[in-house]
Motif scaffolding. Sequence first.
Motif: not given
Length: 739
Positions: A210, A213, A216-217, A251
């Motif tokens: 998580d 993520e 990455c954003k 991820r």
Amino acid sequence: MGKTGPCSKRSLLHSSSGMRYKLLQEGDIQVCVVKYPRTFLSKLLTSKFLRRWEPHHLTLTDSSLVSATPTGYMEAPLSYSTIEDLQLLSWDNAPKYCVQLSFPGGTVLLQAANSYLRDQWFHSLQWKKKIYKYRKVLNNPSRWDVVLKEIRALVDMALTSPLQDESIHQAPLHIISTLLAENTNLSAQDHENIIVAIAPLLENNHPPPDLCEFFCKHCRERPRSMVVIEVFTPVVQRILKHNMDFGKCPRLRLFTQEYILALNELNAGMEVVKKFIHSMHGPTGQCPHPRVLPNLVAVCLAAIYSCYEEFINSRDNSPSLKEIRNGCQQQSERKPPMPLRLLRPEPPTPPPTTTLSPPPALPLSPPPSIVNSSEILVELERNNNTTNTLRKAPAEGDSEPNLIDCLLVSPALNALSIQLPAHADRVLGCFALILKMLSDYDDWRPALASLLQPIPFPKEELKYVIQRFAEDPRQEVHSCLLSVRSGKDGWFQLYSPGGVACDDDGELFASMVHILMGSCYKTKKFLLSLAENKLGPCMLLALRGNQTMVEILCLMLEYNIIENKDTQLQIISTLESTQVGLRMYEQLCDRQRELKELQRKGGPTRLTLPSKSTDADLARLLSSGSFGNLENLSLAFTNVTSACAEQLIKLPSLKQLNLWSTQFGDAGLRLLSEHLACLQVLNLCETPVTDAGLLSLSSMKSLCSLNMNSTKLTADTYEDLKAKLPNLKEVDVRYTEAW
């Protein structure tokens, strides 16, 4: 007399400073519950008597302390939220190593066997209690300035804890991951503040999924943020150095891709990426981290793959490449498909009328031909043929289309090219250039060639990578130009004239053949493979004056590779059509005439070279006279090497060869096994030959005596030779593994 009673918590902690402990999750311990006020408890503890102790197996869950056998004093779990205080206790006269847990209804005493175990219980309980508190506080955030303060305190607690366990750093990261996943409306400044706060935890730990993520954003939305350089760089470096399998942590790979793309968005662009790649390799000639290269290649290939897969899947209801490869696409399972548009370099003839509804308007020019993605029908235009050919993929999977079908681009054949969105094209260019950078490092090139061997890319930027492989003199590098197995094309096949990826009139193919012929591939087997599969391209390049291909055709004639007379005449005509070909063909004819003259004149049947003779001495001797009848040649105790095999294969009558105590190796053996089929006696005693060369002797069916004394022969190879050489009568394997 010293005072009897429990020692202070401060002095006990001071005595155990510097110790490291494993986080306890469960264990056996003595338990005593005292339901009295604290003032009375202190008097009770200083007395000689204490209530009865009961053994329990305790488990530390995320929220409470639980007994595996809920009886006696531990009938119910003890919640961390009810624990008011934790203390270390000890008695001077009667040492009992205890931890005191104070709660509103009394006190729980945990007695350990020694001070180390007691401290381990104490720090583990303290950690569980604090983590429970932070999880509860951060689960319902109200003010983000307070949340940020709590995050910093949580990180500081994890860094200063004497516990040494992976979960000590992972638990805070998971708490923060959950917090970020449930609060997606944070400002950019809040993003950066949280990333900076947790940065110390990421120095020695991979971020959880998580959190990846979230990272990455941030890379996508704020690629020019200083957080990308200052915080993410050491995190990505650690991932590339230590990650063992991106398949288990996809991820992490996505985060690494987004980080590299963020670097590419900076003002310096690919220069920054190049500096990052160099930092991963290190300043020396040998990269000290063996996982860096395979991880970088995995990131690049996944990013390149995603460019095409996203393009195909961007069409409404189109099947993914994985579904296409697996042949699991069922028409009944999908709505009517939207057409997939592929572009030719030149305007094609208008496609036939179709009942499919037109797709959303795209900025595509010239007008494309249509490919039905549900049936995978691709319209191809070959050379000057204006008729469109439809290829339909079978549902089973023997020859189903894959990503390579989409990647292969051949302007010479008017093959199809895919017009990608601008973003996907930038991604493709970035990671293609990274593969180009990787190929510039000498120590990485062998492993890179092996990793990319089954994945032929005709993308223009990647052609440079293949060219570097073709120029590398190391056999482990340029051997990867060939296919992995029979029936599967490699770069050597794809870039040959007429191949689907050839766009340079065979220049790259010719350089591949040149480097392969200069290595250990100058054998009949390699020439036979060229004659069977690539004779046309070789003749075409020879017709254009390519010297390597002229040499190939001459060797085919010299070694009698071509049996068909018409084909031989065609090769001769091709050679005579250019000056270089005519010159080399005349030299071939001169050698053939000399060989026939040699056989006609005869010469001695036995010959022994003096000791210390060299390859040059042997070549000078054999060229000075006629040795067509030579049957027995002794080179024992000379300095000849595998290079003299070029001279030995010109002795057609040779039956006995003595190479005792020479430097004749595997490469020479392979050449002998292909040309001296009549050899009957071979002495390899005390030579550097290994299994790799000895196995080639299995084709010399006339061998009846073989001396492999004091070589690197293994038992398996010996058994294999005995099975494949039926005439072998005398064998010497003393002082070998097979002895």
